[in-house]
Design a protein around this motif. Structure first.
Motif, short mmCIF file in Angstrom:
data_model
loop_
_atom_site.label_atom_id
_atom_site.label_comp_id
_atom_site.label_asym_id
_atom_site.label_seq_id
_atom_site.Cartn_x
_atom_site.Cartn_y
_atom_site.Cartn_z
N PHE A 60 49.57 53.80 43.02
CA PHE A 60 50.47 52.80 43.59
C PHE A 60 49.89 52.19 44.85
CE2 PHE A 60 53.51 54.76 40.76
CZ PHE A 60 54.37 53.72 40.44
N ARG A 61 49.31 53.01 45.72
CA ARG A 61 48.72 52.52 46.96
C ARG A 61 47.56 51.58 46.66
NH1 ARG A 61 44.56 54.13 49.78
NH2 ARG A 61 44.43 56.17 48.82
N SER A 62 46.77 51.93 45.68
CA SER A 62 45.62 51.10 45.32
C SER A 62 46.06 49.73 44.82
CB SER A 62 44.79 51.77 44.23
OG SER A 62 44.27 52.97 44.70
N LEU A 63 47.08 49.71 44.00
CA LEU A 63 47.55 48.45 43.43
C LEU A 63 48.47 47.67 44.36
CD1 LEU A 63 48.12 49.58 39.75
CD2 LEU A 63 46.24 48.19 40.67
N ALA A 64 48.84 48.25 45.49
CA ALA A 64 49.70 47.55 46.45
C ALA A 64 48.97 46.40 47.12
CB ALA A 64 50.22 48.52 47.51
N ASP A 65 47.66 46.48 47.19
CA ASP A 65 46.86 45.43 47.83
C ASP A 65 46.58 44.30 46.84
OD1 ASP A 65 44.00 44.24 48.39
OD2 ASP A 65 44.78 45.00 50.30
N PRO A 66 46.91 43.05 47.20
CA PRO A 66 46.72 41.94 46.25
C PRO A 66 45.26 41.70 45.88
CG PRO A 66 47.51 41.13 48.38
CD PRO A 66 47.55 42.63 48.43
N THR A 67 44.34 41.94 46.79
CA THR A 67 42.92 41.75 46.47
C THR A 67 42.47 42.78 45.45
OG1 THR A 67 42.49 40.84 48.67
CG2 THR A 67 40.59 41.62 47.42
N ARG A 68 42.89 44.03 45.61
CA ARG A 68 42.53 45.07 44.64
C ARG A 68 43.15 44.78 43.28
NH1 ARG A 68 42.41 48.62 49.22
NH2 ARG A 68 44.60 49.17 49.04
N ARG A 69 44.41 44.32 43.28
CA ARG A 69 45.03 43.97 42.00
C ARG A 69 44.25 42.86 41.31
NH1 ARG A 69 49.77 44.08 44.82
NH2 ARG A 69 49.98 41.83 44.71
N ALA A 70 43.83 41.86 42.09
CA ALA A 70 43.07 40.74 41.51
C ALA A 70 41.74 41.22 40.94
CB ALA A 70 42.86 39.66 42.57
N ILE A 71 41.06 42.10 41.66
CA ILE A 71 39.78 42.64 41.17
C ILE A 71 40.01 43.42 39.88
CG2 ILE A 71 37.96 44.34 41.65
CD1 ILE A 71 38.16 43.44 44.63
N PHE A 72 41.04 44.27 39.87
CA PHE A 72 41.34 45.06 38.68
C PHE A 72 41.67 44.14 37.50
CE2 PHE A 72 44.38 47.49 36.02
CZ PHE A 72 43.54 48.50 35.62
N GLY B 92 35.99 41.96 31.47
CA GLY B 92 35.06 43.01 31.11
C GLY B 92 34.20 43.44 32.29
N GLU B 93 33.19 44.19 31.98
CA GLU B 93 32.30 44.77 32.99
C GLU B 93 31.65 43.68 33.85
OE1 GLU B 93 29.56 48.36 32.23
OE2 GLU B 93 28.26 46.60 32.06
N GLN B 94 31.63 43.91 35.18
CA GLN B 94 31.05 42.94 36.11
C GLN B 94 30.38 43.66 37.28
OE1 GLN B 94 33.64 39.60 37.12
NE2 GLN B 94 34.99 40.21 35.43
N THR B 95 29.46 42.97 37.90
CA THR B 95 28.79 43.50 39.09
C THR B 95 29.58 43.14 40.33
OG1 THR B 95 27.49 41.50 39.44
CG2 THR B 95 26.51 43.21 38.02
N VAL B 96 29.24 43.79 41.44
CA VAL B 96 29.88 43.47 42.72
C VAL B 96 29.64 42.01 43.06
CG1 VAL B 96 29.89 43.96 45.19
CG2 VAL B 96 29.67 45.83 43.57
N GLY B 97 28.42 41.51 42.80
CA GLY B 97 28.11 40.11 43.09
C GLY B 97 29.00 39.15 42.32
N ALA B 98 29.22 39.43 41.04
CA ALA B 98 30.08 38.57 40.22
C ALA B 98 31.52 38.63 40.71
CB ALA B 98 29.99 38.99 38.76
N LEU B 99 31.97 39.81 41.09
CA LEU B 99 33.34 39.95 41.59
C LEU B 99 33.50 39.27 42.94
CD1 LEU B 99 33.91 43.65 40.55
CD2 LEU B 99 35.12 41.66 39.63
N THR B 100 32.47 39.33 43.77
CA THR B 100 32.52 38.71 45.09
C THR B 100 32.56 37.19 44.98
OG1 THR B 100 31.33 40.55 46.08
CG2 THR B 100 31.32 38.50 47.31
N ALA B 101 31.82 36.63 44.03
CA ALA B 101 31.69 35.17 43.90
C ALA B 101 33.03 34.46 43.79
CB ALA B 101 30.81 34.84 42.70
N LEU B 102 34.00 35.07 43.14
CA LEU B 102 35.29 34.41 42.93
C LEU B 102 36.44 35.04 43.72
CD1 LEU B 102 35.02 33.86 39.08
CD2 LEU B 102 34.66 32.17 40.88
N SER B 103 36.13 36.00 44.57
CA SER B 103 37.21 36.74 45.23
C SER B 103 37.68 36.12 46.54
CB SER B 103 36.78 38.19 45.49
OG SER B 103 35.77 38.20 46.48
#
Length: 108
Positions: free
Chosen positions: A10-22, A29-40
């Protein structure tokens, strides 16, 4: 008081950025940190920190490949959340049924 797995989830999903990443990992599907950073809209160190929290909660897994790490969602880790919402839905349905019965009796 120690934090349970459900508390961490619950604590992990409480953060909107973490929810968006999840969500991005679930849908894309599977992504690198770079790919996740590009649109975050947040920095790479921030994305890495969020991924660390999600990993501790069991929501993501990582796979090192050379100099990069690939992350993927673990949707099955949402089971405690699903169990809790199902339990709460049953609780509130019972309350609303009781209220409906009371209102019917008041109308008679």
């Amino acid at each position: 008081m120690s934090e349970t797995a459900a508390d961490m989830l619950f604590r992990s999903l409480a953060d909107p950025t973490r929810r968006a990443i999840f969500e991005r990992l679930c849908h894309g599907g599977e992504q690198t940190v770079g790919a996740l950073t590009a649109l975050s809209g947040v920095s790479q160190p921030a994305v890495s920190k969020h991924l660390g929290v999600l990993k501790l909660a069991g929501l993501v897994s990582d796979r090192p490949a050379g100099r990069q790490t690939h992350y993927s969602a673990r949707p099955g880790a949402l089971a405690p959340l699903i169990d809790w919402t199902t339990q709460m839905a049953g609780f509130w349905e019972g309350k609303f049924d009781g209220l409906e019965d009371l209102l019917k009796r008041m109308d008679q």
